[in-house]
Design a protein around this motif. Sequence first.
Motif, short mmCIF file in Angstrom:
data_model
loop_
_atom_site.label_atom_id
_atom_site.label_comp_id
_atom_site.label_asym_id
_atom_site.label_seq_id
_atom_site.Cartn_x
_atom_site.Cartn_y
_atom_site.Cartn_z
N VAL A 92 44.26 42.34 21.39
CA VAL A 92 43.07 43.14 21.05
C VAL A 92 42.62 42.82 19.63
CG1 VAL A 92 42.31 45.51 20.58
CG2 VAL A 92 43.49 44.98 22.71
N ALA A 93 43.57 42.69 18.70
CA ALA A 93 43.21 42.32 17.33
C ALA A 93 42.59 40.93 17.27
CB ALA A 93 44.44 42.39 16.42
N GLY A 94 43.11 40.00 18.08
CA GLY A 94 42.55 38.65 18.12
C GLY A 94 41.14 38.62 18.66
N VAL A 95 40.89 39.42 19.69
CA VAL A 95 39.54 39.49 20.26
C VAL A 95 38.60 40.17 19.27
CG1 VAL A 95 38.15 40.57 22.07
CG2 VAL A 95 40.26 39.38 22.66
N ALA A 96 39.07 41.23 18.62
CA ALA A 96 38.22 41.97 17.69
C ALA A 96 37.85 41.14 16.46
CB ALA A 96 38.92 43.25 17.25
N THR A 97 38.77 40.30 16.00
CA THR A 97 38.48 39.50 14.80
C THR A 97 37.99 38.10 15.14
OG1 THR A 97 40.75 38.67 14.64
CG2 THR A 97 40.23 40.72 13.47
N GLY A 98 37.96 37.78 16.41
CA GLY A 98 37.54 36.44 16.83
C GLY A 98 36.12 36.42 17.33
N GLY A 99 35.83 35.40 18.12
CA GLY A 99 34.50 35.27 18.69
C GLY A 99 33.51 34.76 17.66
N GLY A 100 32.37 35.39 17.64
CA GLY A 100 31.37 35.00 16.65
C GLY A 100 30.66 33.71 17.02
N ARG A 101 30.39 32.93 16.01
CA ARG A 101 29.61 31.71 16.18
C ARG A 101 30.49 30.55 16.65
NH1 ARG A 101 28.27 31.83 10.16
NH2 ARG A 101 28.20 34.05 10.01
N ASP A 102 29.91 29.70 17.44
CA ASP A 102 30.59 28.48 17.88
C ASP A 102 30.18 27.36 16.92
OD1 ASP A 102 32.04 26.64 19.29
OD2 ASP A 102 30.58 26.42 20.89
N ALA A 103 30.94 27.23 15.84
CA ALA A 103 30.61 26.27 14.79
C ALA A 103 30.89 24.85 15.28
CB ALA A 103 31.42 26.57 13.54
N LYS A 104 30.04 23.94 14.81
CA LYS A 104 30.16 22.52 15.19
C LYS A 104 30.06 21.67 13.94
CE LYS A 104 28.08 23.08 19.77
NZ LYS A 104 28.43 24.43 19.94
N GLU A 105 30.49 20.43 14.10
CA GLU A 105 30.45 19.48 12.99
C GLU A 105 29.89 18.17 13.52
OE1 GLU A 105 33.60 17.34 9.94
OE2 GLU A 105 34.35 18.38 11.71
N ASP A 106 29.01 17.55 12.76
CA ASP A 106 28.54 16.21 13.10
C ASP A 106 28.31 15.45 11.79
OD1 ASP A 106 26.09 17.09 12.13
OD2 ASP A 106 25.10 17.12 14.07
N ALA A 107 27.68 14.30 11.89
CA ALA A 107 27.48 13.45 10.70
C ALA A 107 26.62 14.12 9.64
CB ALA A 107 26.86 12.12 11.12
N SER A 108 25.72 15.02 10.07
CA SER A 108 24.82 15.66 9.10
C SER A 108 25.43 16.90 8.45
CB SER A 108 23.51 16.04 9.78
OG SER A 108 23.74 17.00 10.78
N GLY A 109 26.58 17.35 8.93
CA GLY A 109 27.24 18.51 8.30
C GLY A 109 27.73 19.52 9.31
N TYR A 110 27.93 20.73 8.82
CA TYR A 110 28.46 21.84 9.63
C TYR A 110 27.30 22.76 10.01
CZ TYR A 110 32.62 20.15 7.26
OH TYR A 110 33.63 19.37 6.76
N TYR A 111 27.37 23.28 11.24
CA TYR A 111 26.28 24.12 11.71
C TYR A 111 26.71 24.93 12.92
CZ TYR A 111 25.77 20.82 15.55
OH TYR A 111 26.01 20.06 16.66
N TYR A 112 25.86 25.87 13.29
CA TYR A 112 25.95 26.53 14.58
C TYR A 112 24.52 26.69 15.09
CZ TYR A 112 24.60 31.14 12.74
OH TYR A 112 23.93 32.18 12.17
N THR A 113 24.39 26.81 16.38
CA THR A 113 23.05 26.99 16.96
C THR A 113 22.98 28.35 17.63
OG1 THR A 113 23.74 25.90 19.00
CG2 THR A 113 22.68 24.53 17.34
N TYR A 114 21.79 28.88 17.70
CA TYR A 114 21.55 30.13 18.43
C TYR A 114 20.16 30.05 19.06
CZ TYR A 114 18.40 31.89 14.81
OH TYR A 114 17.35 32.06 13.96
N TRP A 115 19.95 30.89 20.06
CA TRP A 115 18.69 30.93 20.77
C TRP A 115 17.79 31.96 20.10
CZ3 TRP A 115 16.27 27.88 23.94
CH2 TRP A 115 15.14 28.33 24.61
N ASN A 116 16.61 31.52 19.65
CA ASN A 116 15.63 32.40 19.04
C ASN A 116 14.67 32.88 20.11
OD1 ASN A 116 13.57 33.62 17.59
ND2 ASN A 116 13.70 32.15 15.89
#
Length: 174
Positions: A92-116
């Motif tokens: 339960v503590a892992g689920v409560a403190t986890g999740g969030g953004r699915d961060a990614k890395e590529d040649a241009s840097g670090y990012y996450y995407t979301y639907w606007n």
Amino acid sequence: MHFVLALSLCGIALLAMASNWLPGESIVPTSVVIGLFVLVFPVFGAAFVRSLASGAAGTLLGPANAGRLARYVWLLPLSLKLAYGIVICLAVAGVATGGGRDAKEDASGYYYTYWNNTTLQSERVSLTEPEYHEALKAHLRFSSAGPALFYAASSFLVLASASASSPRTPVKPG
């Protein structure tokens, strides 16, 4: 053997989850978390089939048998009750403190995407390296908590199956 395997994999999943609470970069490779997730299916599936075949599922599970399930849990040794309680609390503590953004890395840097929903398109948000590592660790915590719960449930089903299929000796009066 199945019980020991399920409880051991539960411990490994909890260690993988707990290691992502440490400061700095994640020390557990993503492939380990993916492997733990994939192994849930055969381990839990075999435990579930075993509980159906032994009659434990019909005896302990279902809304009409809640009292019977509670009595069975009450009869477990104290160490197992504590272990299952700790697994549930940590997951339960892992689920409560986890999740969030699915961060990614590529040649241009670090990012996450979301639907606007306003522009109806996916947008990219840049992250700093520390933000990326924190988002990755949160995602790995969340992804390790689920398998830990399923491994604990698998070990419980194996115990219930063993109890349901054990030979009963009739008690003679007098």
